[in-house]
Enzyme design. Structure first.
Site: not given
Ligand code: DGY
Length: 580
Positions: A243, A473
């Site tokens: 992201d 994570e």
């Molecule tokens: C988040 O909200 O961090 C997710 O990765 C979006 O899909």
């Protein structure tokens, strides 16, 4: 090499079957057909918890499958690595919401597309029936046009933003987002099918799943490559799974719309310094609302109207690999009528990838489809064409060389951004930290091309990270600390409080005062703290800050503000998020 003649792969590593002509697929000649995994004695799933011996068997088997270990079984038993697998199994169980696995309590409380596809391979190690269920639930959210959404909101939760009320998708087939994620499903599905110990179940499940997988691949080409470039577009950074990658920075420069007020929930679970900035979130939401206004259920239209349209290396590499695995499945299932269609995707893919190669850098790069420019950011996605098997031998050699240079800069690989890049941040989401699943893909690709020593380094780093910091994570490549959900919360909260105290004495805050405070109280060069500082500066001071030059390491903070204990949660493993 005909796909149905391909020897069994060791875990997901191994031959990538295709009948695309070898002349047009130089990567396929690049060798490294791994020997088939040894046949284990049959152990039933019910016995998983029965005796220490059974547990040892399952742990060894899972390691072998997931990492394609070639050592004799005895070498694994009693090894320090085994608790990781045991912990992973427990983690999957803890996050089982009844047929689907949430990536993390609170922060990620729904079913995420690529996370689920990945964890299905984890479930398969000890509970094949449950693994198939993961797919069933995921594809229960597949749209009529074939798209598999990035998130399926099976049941309500107030701990995530933006939830179903913001996306506003129709309730059927399931409430979901209106965008997708990297198509890992066919890769995992092949893994399940190929390594099954319950052939009847696998045949039955695959008969149901295969048409859905095929429909999702068709969707990618129809909706995201209408110009037949051979490579598909993503229209939102969230679609990449990576992201917050610096590869999106330039493309996210479009003006932000007038957004309704919103409250981020992620910051309630993870320190802001590890998450995307507010400015980035404003862009995420601008895209979301624009897609919604344009009716994002018309995906063909979105391709033309989105102000963000990128060729993402992660998505395209996974899709390319997934095409090969889908092809393998098609042949196994006798669905030879679709093979020519998949071959065409592969042929075009080889051509498409050629445009993404930056000869000077010796790396693949993401490309902004709206400007045609290759993005200058070098991210871990640059190595994923090895996982796809789409890189030529020469390209693979340059990638391996580049990777070695990255690994010389950090004790733990593979960082998500080149550590020499000024945008590298060791703790911020996808801007520096290590993700184990990406390590696995790079490891897998390196083995395919015969770079076994380099692959071993990544394997060893992955084991060291997870053994030392637990199943986190993601991980700081400089310190090996676990980060993201649940990690370092106390330390961050404490440092934030200290810094806030310093800043609040100075209204409006002045960079000099902050710098002086940092120099006095913190160890310069402490990357963790520098991330934190940058975060405060971004939020509180509208000026650029001169980060103090390297200084001798100073003493730890002098003032320790008493904080109420922050509850630490357990952590989780396997998905792209792999979290708490
Ligand atoms: C988040 O909200 O961090 C997710 O990765 C979006 O899909």
């Amino acid at each position: 090499m005909a796909g149905n003649d391909a020897p069994s792969s060791g875990g997901l590593v191994g031959p990538i079957p295709t009948t695309v002509s070898l002349a047009s697929c130089p990567a396929l000649e690049a060798k490294s057909i791994l020997p088939p995994v040894r046949v284990f004695r049959s152990t039933s799933v019910e016995n998983l918890n029965s005796t220490p011996k059974d547990r040892a068997y399952w742990r060894a088997k899972s390691l072998r499958r997931l990492f394609s270990m070639r050592e004799p079984e005895e070498d694994l038993e009693g090894s320090a690595r085994l608790p990781i697998v045991e912990e992973s199994i427990e983690c999957l169980r803890r996050n089982d919401y009844g047929g689907y696995t949430i990536p993390a309590h609170n922060l990620y409380p729904f079913q995420w597309n690529w996370d689920s596809a990945i964890v299905a391979a984890g479930w398969a190690v000890f509970d094949e029936a449950r693994a198939w269920e993961e797919f069933e639930k995921l594809f229960s959210g597949q749209w009529e046009d074939g798209m598999v959404p990035s998130i399926i909101f099976h049941r309500p939760s107030t701990s995530y933003f933006p939830g179903p009320e913001i996306w506003g998708s129709p309730a059927a087939p399931s409430e979901s987002t209106g965008i997708t994620q990297p198509p890992v499903a066919s890769v995992s599905a092949r893994f399940l099918f190929e390594h099954t110990e319950h052939a009847e179940l696998a045949e039955e499940q695959m008969a149901d799943l295969f048409p859905k997988l095929l429909a999702s691949h068709r969707w990618w080409y129809k909706a995201r490559d209408p110009e037949k470039k051979g490579i598909v577009a993503i229209l939102h950074p969230w679609e990449s799974g990576m992201d917050n990658s610096p590869a999106w920075d330039a493309a996210l420069q479009f003006p932000v719309d007038n957004l309704p007020p919103y409250e981020r929930k992620d910051l309630q679970h993870v320190n802001a310094c590890m998450r995307p900035t507010k400015e980035t979130y404003d862009h995420y939401l601008t895209l979301l609302y624009r897609f919604k206004a344009e009716n994002y259920y018309d995906s063909n239209k979105l391709y033309w109207v989105s102000p963000f349209r990128m060729t993402d290396l992660c998505t395209n590499s996974i899709l390319f690999r997934a095409n090969r695995d889908l092809r393998w499945l098609a042949i196994k299932l006798g669905k030879t009528d679709v093979v020519a269609e998949i071959d065409e995707w592969l042929e075009r893919g080889f051509e498409g990838f050629k445009q993404l190669w930056d000869e000077d850098a010796g790396l693949f790069k993401c490309q902004d489809q709206l400007t045609g420019k290759l993005d200058d950011a070098a991210t871990s996605a640059a190595f994923l064409p090895l996982f796809a098997g789409v890189a030529s031998k020469e390209q693979a050699a340059k990638l391996a060389e580049n990777l070695k240079q990255w690994l010389d800069k950090v004790p733990f690989g593979v960082p998500s951004t080149d550590p020499r890049d000024p945008r590298f941040e060791p703790l911020r989401y996808w801007r520096g930290p290590v993700w184990i699943i990406i390590n696995w893909m790079i490891f897998n690709g390196l083995r395919h091309y015969g770079y076994d020593d380099l692959a071993q380094r990544i394997y060893d780093d992955s084991v060291a990270l997870t053994s030392n910091a637990g199943l986190r994570e993601y991980f700081d490549p400089q310190t090996g600390d676990g980060a993201g959900v649940g990690a370092l919360v106390r330390q961050f909260t404490r440092n934030c409080r200290i810094l806030r105290n310093a800043i609040s004495r100075d209204q409006p805050p002045k960079i000099d005062a902050i710098n002086a405070y940092v120099l006095k109280n913190f160890r310069t060069g402490d990357k963790l703290f520098m991330s934190l500082l940058r975060c405060y500066i971004d939020d509180k001071v509208e000026a650029s800050c001169v980060i103090p030059a390297a200084q001798p390491r100073l003493a730890a903070p002098v003032t320790i503000v008493q904080m109420p204990p922050v509850p630490m949660t357990n952590t989780e493993v396997l998905g792209s998020k792999s979290r708490v």
